[in-house]
Design a protein around this motif. Structure first.
Motif, short mmCIF file in Angstrom:
data_model
loop_
_atom_site.label_atom_id
_atom_site.label_comp_id
_atom_site.label_asym_id
_atom_site.label_seq_id
_atom_site.Cartn_x
_atom_site.Cartn_y
_atom_site.Cartn_z
N GLN A 68 11.68 14.02 -41.07
CA GLN A 68 12.43 14.88 -41.97
C GLN A 68 13.93 14.75 -41.77
OE1 GLN A 68 10.47 18.54 -40.70
NE2 GLN A 68 9.44 18.64 -42.69
N ASP A 69 14.34 13.80 -40.95
CA ASP A 69 15.76 13.56 -40.66
C ASP A 69 16.43 14.82 -40.12
OD1 ASP A 69 17.87 11.80 -40.41
OD2 ASP A 69 18.72 12.37 -42.36
N ARG A 70 15.73 15.53 -39.23
CA ARG A 70 16.28 16.72 -38.57
C ARG A 70 16.58 16.38 -37.11
NH1 ARG A 70 12.92 20.57 -37.46
NH2 ARG A 70 10.98 19.55 -37.99
N SER A 71 17.33 17.24 -36.46
CA SER A 71 17.57 17.05 -35.02
C SER A 71 16.27 17.33 -34.27
CB SER A 71 18.68 17.96 -34.55
OG SER A 71 18.33 19.31 -34.73
N TRP A 72 16.15 16.75 -33.08
CA TRP A 72 14.94 16.91 -32.28
C TRP A 72 15.31 16.96 -30.81
CZ3 TRP A 72 14.42 12.61 -29.19
CH2 TRP A 72 15.07 11.46 -29.61
N ASN A 73 14.35 17.36 -30.01
CA ASN A 73 14.56 17.46 -28.57
C ASN A 73 13.26 17.06 -27.88
OD1 ASN A 73 14.58 18.80 -25.89
ND2 ASN A 73 16.63 19.40 -26.51
N VAL A 74 12.44 18.05 -27.55
CA VAL A 74 11.16 17.75 -26.89
C VAL A 74 10.09 17.33 -27.90
CG1 VAL A 74 11.60 19.30 -24.96
CG2 VAL A 74 10.40 20.16 -26.98
N ASP A 75 10.43 17.38 -29.18
CA ASP A 75 9.48 17.06 -30.25
C ASP A 75 8.83 15.69 -30.03
OD1 ASP A 75 10.82 18.88 -32.93
OD2 ASP A 75 11.83 18.63 -31.03
N LEU A 76 9.63 14.72 -29.61
CA LEU A 76 9.11 13.37 -29.41
C LEU A 76 8.12 13.34 -28.25
CD1 LEU A 76 9.23 10.45 -30.38
CD2 LEU A 76 11.15 10.09 -28.82
N ASP A 77 8.41 14.11 -27.19
CA ASP A 77 7.50 14.17 -26.05
C ASP A 77 6.17 14.82 -26.42
OD1 ASP A 77 9.44 13.07 -24.29
OD2 ASP A 77 10.38 15.05 -24.13
N THR A 78 6.26 15.95 -27.13
CA THR A 78 5.03 16.64 -27.50
C THR A 78 4.23 15.82 -28.51
OG1 THR A 78 6.20 17.98 -29.16
CG2 THR A 78 5.91 18.94 -26.97
N TYR A 79 4.93 15.06 -29.35
CA TYR A 79 4.22 14.15 -30.26
C TYR A 79 3.46 13.10 -29.45
CZ TYR A 79 3.15 11.10 -34.15
OH TYR A 79 2.47 10.36 -35.08
N GLY A 80 4.07 12.59 -28.40
CA GLY A 80 3.42 11.59 -27.55
C GLY A 80 2.17 12.14 -26.88
N VAL A 81 2.22 13.39 -26.43
CA VAL A 81 1.04 14.02 -25.83
C VAL A 81 -0.07 14.13 -26.88
CG1 VAL A 81 0.15 16.15 -24.81
CG2 VAL A 81 2.36 15.24 -24.06
N CYS A 82 0.31 14.56 -28.09
CA CYS A 82 -0.67 14.67 -29.18
C CYS A 82 -1.26 13.31 -29.53
CB CYS A 82 -0.03 15.29 -30.42
SG CYS A 82 0.31 17.04 -30.27
N ALA A 83 -0.41 12.29 -29.58
CA ALA A 83 -0.88 10.94 -29.92
C ALA A 83 -1.88 10.45 -28.88
CB ALA A 83 0.30 9.98 -30.03
N SER A 84 -1.64 10.76 -27.61
CA SER A 84 -2.57 10.36 -26.55
C SER A 84 -3.89 11.10 -26.69
CB SER A 84 -1.95 10.65 -25.17
OG SER A 84 -0.82 9.85 -24.96
N ALA A 85 -3.83 12.41 -26.92
CA ALA A 85 -5.06 13.19 -27.10
C ALA A 85 -5.83 12.70 -28.32
CB ALA A 85 -4.73 14.67 -27.23
N HIS A 86 -5.12 12.40 -29.38
CA HIS A 86 -5.75 11.92 -30.62
C HIS A 86 -6.47 10.59 -30.37
CE1 HIS A 86 -6.05 10.22 -34.68
NE2 HIS A 86 -5.96 11.48 -35.12
N ALA A 87 -5.83 9.69 -29.62
CA ALA A 87 -6.45 8.40 -29.31
C ALA A 87 -7.73 8.61 -28.50
CB ALA A 87 -5.48 7.51 -28.56
N LEU A 88 -7.73 9.57 -27.59
CA LEU A 88 -8.94 9.85 -26.81
C LEU A 88 -10.03 10.48 -27.66
CD1 LEU A 88 -7.31 11.20 -23.53
CD2 LEU A 88 -8.52 9.03 -23.82
N LEU A 89 -9.65 11.37 -28.56
CA LEU A 89 -10.63 12.05 -29.42
C LEU A 89 -11.21 11.12 -30.49
CD1 LEU A 89 -8.89 15.49 -30.02
CD2 LEU A 89 -11.06 15.13 -28.85
#
Length: 181
Positions: A68-89
């Motif tokens: 969305q072209d917005r500022s971010w902070n931990v968003d990228l980290d939490t996305y990575g955790v979700c991506a890992s969980a998604h790959a396992l599921l």
């Protein structure tokens, strides 16, 4: 999506029976695209108060704020955790979309009916929407959100009596890991 389960003698694991069941930690081991926040951590600046802009991620690893072209902070980290969980599921990479009704981000793939949908929905909803379009993460709020997600999983394990099974499986897996002297 590169994690390792390590043995830990951390005092943080010793007091709470609901935390790390066998004294282990989950550690990210691939920093292919990472930001070094060492200087910020050494200062008195709260790292959660810093807004980052731009896109440093591969196209399939863009968090909602980047899309969305917005500022971010931990968003990228939490996305990575979700991506890992998604790959396992699901056994595949995660793709996300914005829900037209709720305006919240969610995985495109739907959870199977026997996967504790409420629990996984809470996990992905919280972590994919950690910084909303109209609100910024406040100091202390991030830890509370993550703690609430962890506690929801722990409650499920306790209520369903699966904790013992998970501990046994983790010990078996831990026995297969390389032991350091």
């Amino acid at each position: 999506d590169n994690w390792v389960l390590t043995s830990s003698d951390s005092p943080q694991n010793s007091g709470d029976s609901r935390s790390s069941p066998i004294g282990s930690d989950l550690m990210l081991v691939d920093f292919g695209r990472a930001l070094d926040l060492t200087a910020i951590m050494a200062s008195s600046i709260d790292p959660l108060s810093i807004d980052l802009h731009g896109n440093i991620a591969a196209k399939d690893m863009e968090c909602a704020a980047m899309r969305q072209d917005r500022s971010w902070n931990v968003d990228l980290d939490t996305y990575g955790v979700c991506a890992s969980a998604h790959a396992l599921l699901f056994g595949c990479y995660m793709d996300i979309c914005e829900n037209n009704r709720s305006k919240r981000w969610e995985p495109k793939k739907k959870f199977r009916r026997y996967w504790q949908q409420d629990l996984w929905h809470h996990f992905f909803d919280t972590l994919l929407n950690v910084n909303g379009k109209h609100s910024k993460l406040r100091v202390g709020e991030y830890g509370k959100k993550l703690r609430h997600v962890r506690e929801a999983f722990e409650d499920y394990l306790d209520e369903s009596r699966h904790r013992k099974e998970v501990i046994t499986l983790l010990r078996e897996q831990g026995g297969k890991l390389y032991k350091r002297n």
